[in-house]
Design an enzyme around this catalytic site. Structure first.
Site, PDB file in Angstrom:
ATOM      1  N   TYR A 142       0.850  -1.201   0.000  1.00 14.36           N
ATOM      2  CA  TYR A 142       0.000   0.000   0.000  1.00 14.36           C
ATOM      3  C   TYR A 142       0.882   1.246   0.000  1.00 14.36           C
ATOM      4  O   TYR A 142       0.696   2.168  -0.816  1.00 14.36           O
ATOM      5  CB  TYR A 142      -0.894  -0.060   1.239  1.00 14.36           C
ATOM      6  N   LYS A 146       1.429   4.084  -2.895  1.00  9.37           N
ATOM      7  CA  LYS A 146       1.121   5.497  -2.600  1.00  9.37           C
ATOM      8  C   LYS A 146       2.325   6.383  -2.939  1.00  9.37           C
ATOM      9  O   LYS A 146       2.170   7.486  -3.462  1.00  9.37           O
ATOM     10  CB  LYS A 146       0.724   5.681  -1.129  1.00  9.37           C
TER      11      LYS A 146
HETATM   12  C1  AKB Z   1      -4.567   2.259   6.802  1.00 10.20           C
HETATM   13  O1  AKB Z   1      -4.625   1.978   8.008  1.00 10.20           O
HETATM   14  O2  AKB Z   1      -4.076   1.533   5.943  1.00 10.20           O
HETATM   15  C2  AKB Z   1      -5.085   3.616   6.379  1.00 10.20           C
HETATM   16  C3  AKB Z   1      -3.993   4.644   6.271  1.00 10.20           C
HETATM   17  C4  AKB Z   1      -3.315   5.123   7.476  1.00 10.20           C
HETATM   18  O3  AKB Z   1      -3.679   5.049   5.195  1.00 10.20           O
HETATM   19  N1  AKB Z   1      -6.081   4.079   7.293  1.00 10.20           N
END
Ligand code: AKB
Length: 324
Positions: A142, A146
């Site tokens: 993730y 990003k």
């Molecule tokens: C997550 O916990 O993955 C999200 C974030 C902090 O981007 N809430």
């Protein structure tokens, strides 16, 4: 003003739509897209819901070409914990999806694209509080996607193809449920604290990450979407609100929900992700460049959120979630 949202059915979407409707002098025309097929509960004046899978390049281009949005809020994403379980889908949605949204924005001559980034772009060992411009070595897929999305936004802006802006969000807390985030323990303390009088958190009591109440979160997105380009020194900005330890959140919940019992059983994967994130963000640049300032602190959020959660549960709204 024509506004398109991707991933509008997620945690941020409906609150952002309401904030956009509230702010605009003339009612905007909003197309809210999501992978999920919209239902009757989504109906709202000035808002048309449409199914869109951002990994589908042709479908993404078609909806942008048809609606010709002035502004796009790109919210569609697989969050940190779910991404570690299914990196392939996380890559498709977060990486390919962002590419498709950028290309569709370029082709449809979108005036501004607002990207939602996250504290997940950071890795361990950074200064506390963490400023915007430090090496980005995320621990999750993730976070990796990003970082890539931020760099692509910066690149498209410098090439003059799409004017992109965005914020790095802390963990967001609201009365609408997130899915698959590592910061979810904070919201679940409120939901399960009110509903069951107890919650077993999947993190240590001393876990500390940056958090933000959703009304501030959606205001940050609306404000940066309106910020004049010549005032912006960056493409994507840190935004900060408060950074409590998990047991400080529990104490705040207990003030509003007397007798609530919060316990801690750390789950290794999500605890590892939380430990890799900054403890607090330095948002000086956002304050200086576009006047950003959070309004809610921890107790202010608790006072506002607990009655909302009570009201939703009383109305029978489904706030069930998986703590796993
Ligand atoms: C997550 O916990 O993955 C999200 C974030 C902090 O981007 N809430």
């Amino acid at each position: 003003m024509r506004i398109l949202l991707t991933g509008a059915g997620g945690q941020i979407g409906r609150d952002l739509i309401n904030e956009l409707l509230r702010r605009s002098k003339e009612p905007p025309s909003i197309v809210a897209t999501d992978l999920r097929t919209p239902d009757a509960a989504d109906e709202q004046e000035h808002v048309r819901w449409s199914r869109l899978d951002v990994t589908n390049e042709a479908a993404t281009r078609a909806i942008f070409a048809d609606f010709k949005p002035d502004i796009v809020f790109h919210l569609a994403a697989i969050l940190s914990a779910r991404g570690e379980k299914d990196p392939v889908t996380a890559y498709a949605v977060n990486q390919t999806g962002t590419w498709n949204v950028l290309e569709a924005s370029y082709a449809a001559r979108v005036k501004r694209l607002v990207f939602t980034s996250s504290i997940a772009v950071y890795g361990p060992g950074l200064p506390d509080p963490t400023p915007d411009a430090v090496p980005l070595q995320p621990a999750t897929i993730y976070g990796v996607t990003k970082v890539s999305g931020e760099l692509l936004c910066d690149y498209y802006t410098r090439r003059g193809w799409v004017d992109c802006v965005g914020v790095r969000f802390p963990g967001l807390i609201s009365a609408s449920l997130p899915g698959g985030g590592s910061s979810d323990y904070a919201l679940f303390m409120y939901v399960d604290g009110v509903r069951y009088g107890a919650y077993e958190a999947f993190c240590r009591a001393d876990t500390r990450i940056p958090l933000m109440y959703m009304p501030d979160g959606v205001r940050a997105l609306a404000e940066i979407s309106e910020a004049p380009r010549h005032k912006l020194r960056r493409c994507i900005y840190n935004v900060a609100a408060f950074s409590p330890r998990a047991d400080e959140i529990a104490a705040s919940v207990a003030r509003a929900v007397p007798g609530v019992r919060i316990t801690y059983v750390p789950e290794p994967v999500r605890q590892g992700i939380l430990d890799s994130w900054p403890k607090a963000l330095d948002d000086t640049m956002a304050r200086e460049d576009w006047g950003w300032k959070a309004r809610y602190d921890l107790d202010g959020m608790t006072d506002d959120l607990v009655p909302r959660v009570r009201e939703l549960l009383a109305r029978g709204v489904d706030l069930s979630h998986s703590n796993r």
